[in-house]
Design a protein around this motif. Structure first.
Motif, PDB file in Angstrom:
ATOM      1  N   ARG A  15     -63.158  46.373 -42.397  1.00 42.65           N
ATOM      2  CA  ARG A  15     -62.412  46.372 -41.152  1.00 42.65           C
ATOM      3  C   ARG A  15     -61.538  47.604 -40.986  1.00 42.65           C
ATOM      4  N   ALA A 247     -57.139  28.999  -2.578  1.00 36.01           N
ATOM      5  CA  ALA A 247     -57.581  28.877  -3.970  1.00 36.01           C
ATOM      6  C   ALA A 247     -58.424  27.631  -4.175  1.00 36.01           C
ATOM      7  N   ASN A 248     -58.050  26.513  -3.549  1.00 38.30           N
ATOM      8  CA  ASN A 248     -58.805  25.272  -3.713  1.00 38.30           C
ATOM      9  C   ASN A 248     -58.344  24.254  -2.677  1.00 38.30           C
ATOM     10  N   GLY A 314     -57.367  32.934  -1.795  1.00 33.28           N
ATOM     11  CA  GLY A 314     -56.400  32.641  -2.833  1.00 33.28           C
ATOM     12  C   GLY A 314     -55.722  33.843  -3.440  1.00 33.28           C
ATOM     13  N   ALA A 368     -60.648  38.527 -16.493  1.00 32.31           N
ATOM     14  CA  ALA A 368     -61.098  37.281 -17.100  1.00 32.31           C
ATOM     15  C   ALA A 368     -61.222  37.423 -18.613  1.00 32.31           C
ATOM     16  N   ARG A 369     -61.506  38.661 -19.071  1.00 29.39           N
ATOM     17  CA  ARG A 369     -61.681  38.834 -20.518  1.00 29.39           C
ATOM     18  C   ARG A 369     -60.349  38.864 -21.247  1.00 29.39           C
ATOM     19  N   GLY A 370     -59.226  38.976 -20.462  1.00 33.52           N
ATOM     20  CA  GLY A 370     -57.886  38.864 -21.074  1.00 33.52           C
ATOM     21  C   GLY A 370     -57.512  40.030 -21.940  1.00 33.52           C
TER      22      GLY A 370
ATOM     23  N   PHE B  15     -53.818  36.781 -26.665  1.00 34.26           N
ATOM     24  CA  PHE B  15     -53.765  36.878 -25.215  1.00 34.26           C
ATOM     25  C   PHE B  15     -52.341  37.206 -24.829  1.00 34.26           C
ATOM     26  N   VAL B  54     -67.970  35.410 -24.748  1.00 34.05           N
ATOM     27  CA  VAL B  54     -67.044  35.374 -23.615  1.00 34.05           C
ATOM     28  C   VAL B  54     -65.873  36.325 -23.875  1.00 34.05           C
ATOM     29  N   HIS B  55     -65.370  36.275 -25.096  1.00 30.77           N
ATOM     30  CA  HIS B  55     -64.317  37.208 -25.502  1.00 30.77           C
ATOM     31  C   HIS B  55     -64.784  37.962 -26.748  1.00 30.77           C
ATOM     32  N   LEU B 346     -55.037  24.524  -9.091  1.00 30.09           N
ATOM     33  CA  LEU B 346     -55.504  25.767  -8.483  1.00 30.09           C
ATOM     34  C   LEU B 346     -55.715  26.699  -9.669  1.00 30.09           C
TER      35      LEU B 346
END
Ligand SMILES: Nc1ncnc2c1ncn2[C@@H]1O[C@H](COP(=O)(O)OP(=O)(O)OP(=O)(O)O)[C@@H](O)[C@H]1O
Ligand SMILES: [Mg+2]
Lengths: 370, 503
Positions: A15, A247-248, A314, A368-370, B15, B54-55, B346
């Motif tokens: 690593r 949004a919803n 949204g 979304a991948r943060g 995160f 996904v991550h 939401l």
């Protein structure tokens, strides 16, 4: 009870080597990422675009051109603010340009002080609303403010109609406003038989052309409206409801949000802001024009979406829309300076919107991948 | 332990600066079922997200069959033979089963830019048979029950010949029969040589299915071994870091006899029939029924979300006609819906704004005046703290970044800013860990002690027996029986629930 437990024995890792080589590239990537995700991304983009063009088109930075760019922003922004509200509730308003055309014709018909019978005799309004001596408000002391009120009211009415069809009859916003676009622009043309109405009161024309210390009136008015709109969105109950509905809808309904009212309000705001834009455009032209705004749809939706307001609802901010409008006005201006034909301008603009959509997807994915 | 198909080697993931996985090394055994358990927010889904592409891990690496494995997208993972059946299913409901299965690579006709539909259909049919789902490949996914949708996901995994299949809380929206079918299917997949990771909060299920068990706590692996080395109590103790003596908190108050919600003869064709009952102040009234018995539909009618043809509802003595969600809320009702992603939250909006949504109008003089943000956020923070919602900066982070259990708490929290007179709560402990379940029961107890009447809908009979004062049993849209606490007896209640028609 049992506490410490089996931990896997440490595995020899490579690593540390991995980390070392990737750190320099990592920094660059992090900066790029940060830029891409920044709220000011489109502002930066505009600045970079401007600076990149400067050597090739020096005229772009002339004081006169800068003044043009600046004063072109505000009427477009007014309309885009209205579109922002509707996009936030996951709708879309394609009827905005037709609202502009219709209200500009109606306002001018009320205010004009003289009409050419050769041109207007065939108009269905001839003899009823206006004559050779102009409209009902011709020469009246408060002609301009009263006419503007009527224009805003008509914008609101059309917005109410759109919103009601969407919220109560559950019709798709795209269809409702597309039909609205065709209907109201045809109506505008029919009312004045394709002619422009001129001879508008001076006080009205001043609204489009007047300046205070080289700063156009539109800046003060639309600037104040933009601040008010952002305040509404971020500080009030109604603003939060806009985002919730976008949004919803189902969650919003269960949570007691008056969904129908919220949707109708968004479309009314969109209609009113389109009418405000129409006031500035038609005042600048000193005419009521039945094709006013006909080429603006792409600019309005494009600028709003490039700014970062989502087509899926949204998500959106007035500040983003300001940046989007700046970018579009700059783009338009530069393409004009390059003396490109209308078709090329449209082709380039279209590509830019596509690019913006692609960027939006990339940004969403990064987030979304943060 | 046995041969590993996939190895996590000191993987870390953060995160927003919070370390969610703190250097985990774990072997996923080949050809076996690995049960993965841990509290809400322990990092189970995150760990699987690394494997599913996904991550990406911040540090450390993964080895697949001994070779480094670094998927950049979920399709990379699929290509490597790893299928991830998510906690929240990921199908396109407006497409057919066949289209969903081939969404990542539609077969084409040889010389034409067109889909080879007959091939798609034939292959899909084969996969559907393998998972024992007997419907046409052309069926739209929206027509399927949650259990059937899950089978479609599994069929999709078969379509790319997945060697590792991850199930993240697969049973939360399944009926008992569908669960049984799923378990059989998992056992068959294993005997066909697939490696399975099974995540669940229902520990007896884990005990039944798993060959090996791994326990996560706070982003660390605290135990991993053969199933035989574990008992349910030991798993719980490892998960929470201490022993839990009781599953249900003691009731500290008794129900009164003042009615808060009176329901008289509510009927709606084909949905519910002649529902009559009274809920009292401070009472916890359970509603038990199998899926499809009409319990959730009844709740929706009571809250004014759906229509009813006949009957009368009274809240706190006042009759209440033309119900709507807003009127119900104003009358003091609260409704925690069963489906948090579709109706509860939401997902893309901040945690705080989600919690504040119901009570929002109370913080401003009018809908177009400024919200008193200091009071608004203070009260939201207080509620979030009282429910111990963990895992996020309330005002910045979207609620979708919370772990499943904490999302559930957020749904409850939004109804607690105003103390409700009537709380209708539908399946509140789905996907929630043992500790958090206890907390949710305590919240319900406390509300009852403060005078709220609670209508507690659940398909877990044990929890209703542990928490309720009285229980209604529904089937076929009718109330079949009512039991008071001293009459609670599993056999009798189940018999009533399985009854086809009113006696
Ligand atoms: N995309 C994300 N952004 C920010 N935080 C995240 C994200 N995904 C997960 N987290 C945080 O990581 C922690 C672990 O979440 P994870 O979903 O892995 O928990 P879990 O063990 O699956 O819990 P549950 O049983 O409730 O599903 C939580 O605190 C969660 O809030
Ligand atoms: Mg999870």
């Amino acid at each position: 009870m049992m506490e410490a437990e089996v931990k896997e024995p440490n595995r020899a890792v490579t690593r540390s080597q991995l980390v070392a080589t990737s750190s320099a590239r990592g920094t660059v990537r992090r900066v790029l990422r940060k830029l891409l995700l920044s709220e000011y991304f489109v502002l930066y983009l505009s600045i970079v675009y401007f600076l990149a063009l400067w050597p090739f088109i020096p005229r772009i930075a002339s004081p006169q051109n800068l003044g043009n760019i600046f004063s072109n922003m505000w009427p477009l922004l007014a309309i885009a603010i209205g579109q922002t509200f509707v996009l936030i509730i996951a709708g879309i308003d394609l009827s905005q340009p037709s609202i502009m055309a219709l209200v500009s014709v109606i306002g001018a018909a009320l205010m004009t002080s003289q009409l050419d019978p050769v041109l207007f005799e065939k108009s269905p309004l001839w003899g009823i609303v206006f004559t050779e001596a102009g409209g009902p408000l011709a020469g009246a002391f408060l002609a301009a403010p009263v006419a503007i009120m009527v224009m805003l009211l008509v914008g609101a009415l059309i917005g109410w109609f759109n919103g009601t069809a969407v919220a109560r009859l559950k019709m798709p916003p795209f269809m409702v406003t597309l039909v609205g676009m065709m209907f109201f622009s045809a109506l505008a043309i029919y009312l004045v038989k394709s002619e422009n109405i001129i001879h508008l009161p001076e006080s009205y024309v001043l609204l489009g052309q007047g300046q205070i210390a080289f700063i156009p009136y539109s800046f003060f008015i639309v600037g104040a409206l933009a601040i008010a709109a952002q305040w509404l969105l971020s500080r009030t109950v109604l603003g939060r409801w806009f985002y919730a509905v976008g949004a919803n809808v189902r969650t919003a309904t269960v949570s007691g949000v008056p969904v129908t009212r919220v949707i109708v309000t968004a479309y009314i705001l969109s209609g009113v802001f389109a009418a405000i834009g129409a006031v500035f455009y038609s005042a600048r032209l000193a005419a009521g024009r039945p094709t006013l705004g006909a080429t603006l749809l792409l600019d309005v939706v494009g600028a709003t979406v490039i700014g970062g307001t989502s087509l899926f609802g949204g998500k959106g901010k007035i500040m983003w829309t300001v940046f989007g409008v700046l970018f579009f006005v700059l783009l338009d201006n530069s393409l004009n300076l390059l003396n490109l034909s209308y078709f090329w301008v449209q082709i380039v603009k279209g590509s830019v919107i596509l690019l913006a959509a692609a960027l939006d997807v990339a940004r969403t994915r990064l987030l979304a991948r943060g | 332990m046995s041969d590993a198909i996939l190895t996590f080697d000191h993987v870390e993931k953060s995160f927003f600066g919070v370390r969610v996985l703190k250097g985990i090394s774990l072997d996923v055994p080949r050809g076996k079922v690995l049960g993965l358990v841990g509290e809400n927010g322990a990092g189970k889904s995150t760990l699987m997200n690394l494997m599913g592409g996904v991550h990406a891990p911040d540090r450390g690496q993964m080895l697949l069959n001994g070779a480094p494995y670094a998927p950049r997208t979920p399709s990379d993972a699929n290509a490597a033979g790893i299928a991830f059946i998510h906690q929240e299913l990921n199908l396109f409901t407006n497409l057919s089963i066949a289209e969903n299965i081939f969404i990542d690579g539609f077969p084409r006709l040889r010389w034409l830019p067109m889909l080879d539909r007959s091939h798609m259909r034939a292959r899909t049919k084969q996969y559907l048979e393998a998972v024992e789902l007997h419907v046409s490949p052309d069926t739209l996914v929206e027509k399927l029950s949650p259990g059937e949708r899950q089978l479609v996901e599994i069929a999709k995994a078969l379509s790319f010949d997945a060697r590792i299949i991850i199930f993240d809380e697969p049973t939360t929206s399944l009926t008992a029969r569908e669960t049984e079918r799923l378990f059989r299917l998992i056992e068959r997949l294993r005997s066909d040589g697939a490696s399975i990771v099974y995540i669940s909060h229902i520990l007896p299920d884990v005990m039944r299915l798993a060959d090996e068990i791994a326990v996560l706590r706070d982003g660390e692996l605290v135990a991993h071994g053969d199933k035989e080395a574990f008992t349910i109590n030991r798993m719980i103790a490892l998960m929470v870091g201490r022993a839990i003596e009781q599953l249900y908190p003691p009731r500290r108050s008794a129900p009164t006899t003042t009615p808060v919600l009176e329901v008289q003869d509510i009927s709606q064709q084909g949905i519910v029939e002649a529902i009559t009952f009274t809920l009292h102040k401070g009472e916890i009234l359970g509603v038990f029924g199998l899926m499809g018995s009409g319990r959730s539909e009844l709740a929706r009618i009571l809250f004014g979300l759906d229509e009813h043809a006949r009957g009368e509802i009274r809240v706190a003595g006042k009759p209440y006609t033309r119900p709507s969600a807003r009127r119900s809320i104003d009358a003091g009702m609260a409704f925690v819906t069963e489906n948090r992603r579709e109706e509860g939250l939401l997902m893309d909006i901040a945690i705080a704004e989600n919690i504040g949504l119901v009570a929002l109008p109370r913080y401003a003089a009018a809908t177009v005046t400024a919200v008193n943000e200091r009071r608004y956020f203070t009260e939201i923070t207080d509620v979030a703290a009282s429910l111990a919602i963990k895992g996020g900066e309330l005002r910045q982070q979207a609620v979708k970044t919370l772990s499943g259990g904490n999302q559930q708490k957020a749904v409850i929290a939004k109804w607690l800013l105003d103390k409700p007179a009537v709380l209708i709560i539908d399946e509140p402990t789905r996907g929630v860990d043992v500790g958090a379940k206890y907390e949710i029961y305590s919240i319900i107890n406390d509300l009852a002690a403060a005078g709220t009447g609670v209508l507690f809908i659940s398909s877990e009979l044990e929890e209703l027996m542990g928490v309720c004062d009285r229980m209604l049993v529904m089937s076929n849209g009718e109330i079949q029986a009512t039991f008071s606490r001293d009459e609670f007896e599993k056999e009798r209640i189940l018999r009533a629930a399985f009854r086809e028609n009113a006696a």
